[in-house]
Design a protein around this motif. Structure first.
Motif, PDB file in Angstrom:
ATOM      1  N   THR A  24       0.835  -1.206   0.000  1.00  0.00           N
ATOM      2  CA  THR A  24       0.000   0.000   0.000  1.00  0.00           C
ATOM      3  C   THR A  24       0.867   1.252   0.000  1.00  0.00           C
ATOM      4  OG1 THR A  24      -1.677  -1.210   1.241  1.00  0.00           O
ATOM      5  CG2 THR A  24      -1.869   1.184   1.205  1.00  0.00           C
ATOM      6  N   PHE A  25       1.937   1.240   0.786  1.00  0.00           N
ATOM      7  CA  PHE A  25       2.842   2.388   0.855  1.00  0.00           C
ATOM      8  C   PHE A  25       3.527   2.621  -0.482  1.00  0.00           C
ATOM      9  CE2 PHE A  25       7.111   4.103   1.681  1.00  0.00           C
ATOM     10  CZ  PHE A  25       6.759   5.300   2.276  1.00  0.00           C
ATOM     11  N   ILE A  26       4.003   1.556  -1.107  1.00  0.00           N
ATOM     12  CA  ILE A  26       4.685   1.691  -2.402  1.00  0.00           C
ATOM     13  C   ILE A  26       3.716   2.192  -3.470  1.00  0.00           C
ATOM     14  CG2 ILE A  26       5.801   0.385  -4.256  1.00  0.00           C
ATOM     15  CD1 ILE A  26       7.102  -1.327  -2.074  1.00  0.00           C
ATOM     16  N   THR A  27       2.502   1.701  -3.455  1.00  0.00           N
ATOM     17  CA  THR A  27       1.499   2.141  -4.431  1.00  0.00           C
ATOM     18  C   THR A  27       1.157   3.613  -4.238  1.00  0.00           C
ATOM     19  OG1 THR A  27       0.567  -0.085  -4.436  1.00  0.00           O
ATOM     20  CG2 THR A  27      -0.797   1.660  -5.355  1.00  0.00           C
ATOM     21  N   ALA A  28       1.034   4.052  -2.995  1.00  0.00           N
ATOM     22  CA  ALA A  28       0.675   5.442  -2.710  1.00  0.00           C
ATOM     23  C   ALA A  28       1.810   6.392  -3.082  1.00  0.00           C
ATOM     24  CB  ALA A  28       0.320   5.594  -1.241  1.00  0.00           C
ATOM     25  N   CYS A  29       3.042   5.944  -2.940  1.00  0.00           N
ATOM     26  CA  CYS A  29       4.186   6.816  -3.209  1.00  0.00           C
ATOM     27  C   CYS A  29       4.689   6.735  -4.645  1.00  0.00           C
ATOM     28  CB  CYS A  29       5.331   6.475  -2.257  1.00  0.00           C
ATOM     29  SG  CYS A  29       4.958   6.873  -0.551  1.00  0.00           S
ATOM     30  N   ALA A  30       4.085   5.903  -5.455  1.00  0.00           N
ATOM     31  CA  ALA A  30       4.524   5.766  -6.844  1.00  0.00           C
ATOM     32  C   ALA A  30       4.315   7.090  -7.572  1.00  0.00           C
ATOM     33  CB  ALA A  30       3.749   4.657  -7.542  1.00  0.00           C
ATOM     34  N   GLN A  31       5.247   7.405  -8.467  1.00  0.00           N
ATOM     35  CA  GLN A  31       5.146   8.663  -9.195  1.00  0.00           C
ATOM     36  C   GLN A  31       3.987   8.580 -10.179  1.00  0.00           C
ATOM     37  OE1 GLN A  31       8.618   9.667 -11.387  1.00  0.00           O
ATOM     38  NE2 GLN A  31       7.917  11.713 -11.867  1.00  0.00           N
ATOM     39  N   GLN A  32       3.105   9.561 -10.086  1.00  0.00           N
ATOM     40  CA  GLN A  32       1.946   9.588 -10.963  1.00  0.00           C
ATOM     41  C   GLN A  32       2.226  10.527 -12.127  1.00  0.00           C
ATOM     42  OE1 GLN A  32      -1.273  10.733  -8.454  1.00  0.00           O
ATOM     43  NE2 GLN A  32      -1.224   8.876  -7.264  1.00  0.00           N
ATOM     44  N   GLU A  33       1.693  10.189 -13.298  1.00  0.00           N
ATOM     45  CA  GLU A  33       1.887  11.028 -14.469  1.00  0.00           C
ATOM     46  C   GLU A  33       1.030  12.282 -14.337  1.00  0.00           C
ATOM     47  OE1 GLU A  33       1.327   9.054 -18.178  1.00  0.00           O
ATOM     48  OE2 GLU A  33       2.203   7.202 -17.427  1.00  0.00           O
ATOM     49  N   GLU A  34       1.652  13.425 -14.668  1.00  0.00           N
ATOM     50  CA  GLU A  34       0.912  14.675 -14.621  1.00  0.00           C
ATOM     51  C   GLU A  34       0.259  14.918 -15.974  1.00  0.00           C
ATOM     52  OE1 GLU A  34       3.220  17.951 -13.271  1.00  0.00           O
ATOM     53  OE2 GLU A  34       4.123  16.804 -11.658  1.00  0.00           O
ATOM     54  N   GLU A  35      -0.948  15.438 -15.924  1.00  0.00           N
ATOM     55  CA  GLU A  35      -1.674  15.728 -17.155  1.00  0.00           C
ATOM     56  C   GLU A  35      -1.280  17.122 -17.628  1.00  0.00           C
ATOM     57  OE1 GLU A  35      -6.282  16.168 -18.648  1.00  0.00           O
ATOM     58  OE2 GLU A  35      -5.831  15.020 -16.859  1.00  0.00           O
ATOM     59  N   PHE A  36      -0.896  17.256 -18.894  1.00  0.00           N
ATOM     60  CA  PHE A  36      -0.459  18.531 -19.459  1.00  0.00           C
ATOM     61  C   PHE A  36      -1.585  19.077 -20.324  1.00  0.00           C
ATOM     62  CE2 PHE A  36       1.860  21.131 -22.571  1.00  0.00           C
ATOM     63  CZ  PHE A  36       2.522  21.968 -21.697  1.00  0.00           C
ATOM     64  N   VAL A  37      -2.127  20.222 -19.929  1.00  0.00           N
ATOM     65  CA  VAL A  37      -3.250  20.821 -20.641  1.00  0.00           C
ATOM     66  C   VAL A  37      -2.821  22.178 -21.177  1.00  0.00           C
ATOM     67  CG1 VAL A  37      -5.630  21.649 -20.447  1.00  0.00           C
ATOM     68  CG2 VAL A  37      -4.877  19.658 -19.126  1.00  0.00           C
ATOM     69  N   VAL A  38      -3.056  22.416 -22.471  1.00  0.00           N
ATOM     70  CA  VAL A  38      -2.727  23.700 -23.087  1.00  0.00           C
ATOM     71  C   VAL A  38      -4.036  24.435 -23.360  1.00  0.00           C
ATOM     72  CG1 VAL A  38      -1.683  24.842 -25.079  1.00  0.00           C
ATOM     73  CG2 VAL A  38      -0.688  22.744 -24.163  1.00  0.00           C
ATOM     74  N   VAL A  39      -4.125  25.656 -22.846  1.00  0.00           N
ATOM     75  CA  VAL A  39      -5.335  26.462 -23.031  1.00  0.00           C
ATOM     76  C   VAL A  39      -4.937  27.703 -23.805  1.00  0.00           C
ATOM     77  CG1 VAL A  39      -7.171  27.728 -21.861  1.00  0.00           C
ATOM     78  CG2 VAL A  39      -6.267  25.631 -20.846  1.00  0.00           C
ATOM     79  N   ASP A  40      -5.655  27.991 -24.902  1.00  0.00           N
ATOM     80  CA  ASP A  40      -5.377  29.197 -25.674  1.00  0.00           C
ATOM     81  C   ASP A  40      -5.878  30.409 -24.893  1.00  0.00           C
ATOM     82  OD1 ASP A  40      -4.302  27.764 -27.761  1.00  0.00           O
ATOM     83  OD2 ASP A  40      -6.232  27.537 -28.778  1.00  0.00           O
ATOM     84  N   PRO A  41      -5.008  31.392 -24.647  1.00  0.00           N
ATOM     85  CA  PRO A  41      -5.448  32.574 -23.889  1.00  0.00           C
ATOM     86  C   PRO A  41      -6.368  33.456 -24.732  1.00  0.00           C
ATOM     87  CG  PRO A  41      -3.199  32.862 -24.636  1.00  0.00           C
ATOM     88  CD  PRO A  41      -3.601  31.466 -25.002  1.00  0.00           C
TER      89      PRO A  41
END
Length: 46
Positions: A15-32
């Protein structure tokens, strides 16, 4: 160590290893949006 203690230790380790695993960050591009718009030519000064 008893079987129950080993099982609990293994489960908490997994459980500890699963919780601390690096999660992929979602990259969102928004046109200003433009800050101001260009004035529209009305033909007033012909």
């Amino acid at each position: 160590m008893s079987k129950a203690y080993k099982s609990l230790l293994a489960l908490s380790l997994v459980t500890f290893i699963t919780a601390c695993a690096q999660q992929e960050e979602e990259f969102v591009v928004v046109d200003p949006e433009p800050i101001s718009t260009e004035p529209v030519y009305t033909g007033k000064y012909k």
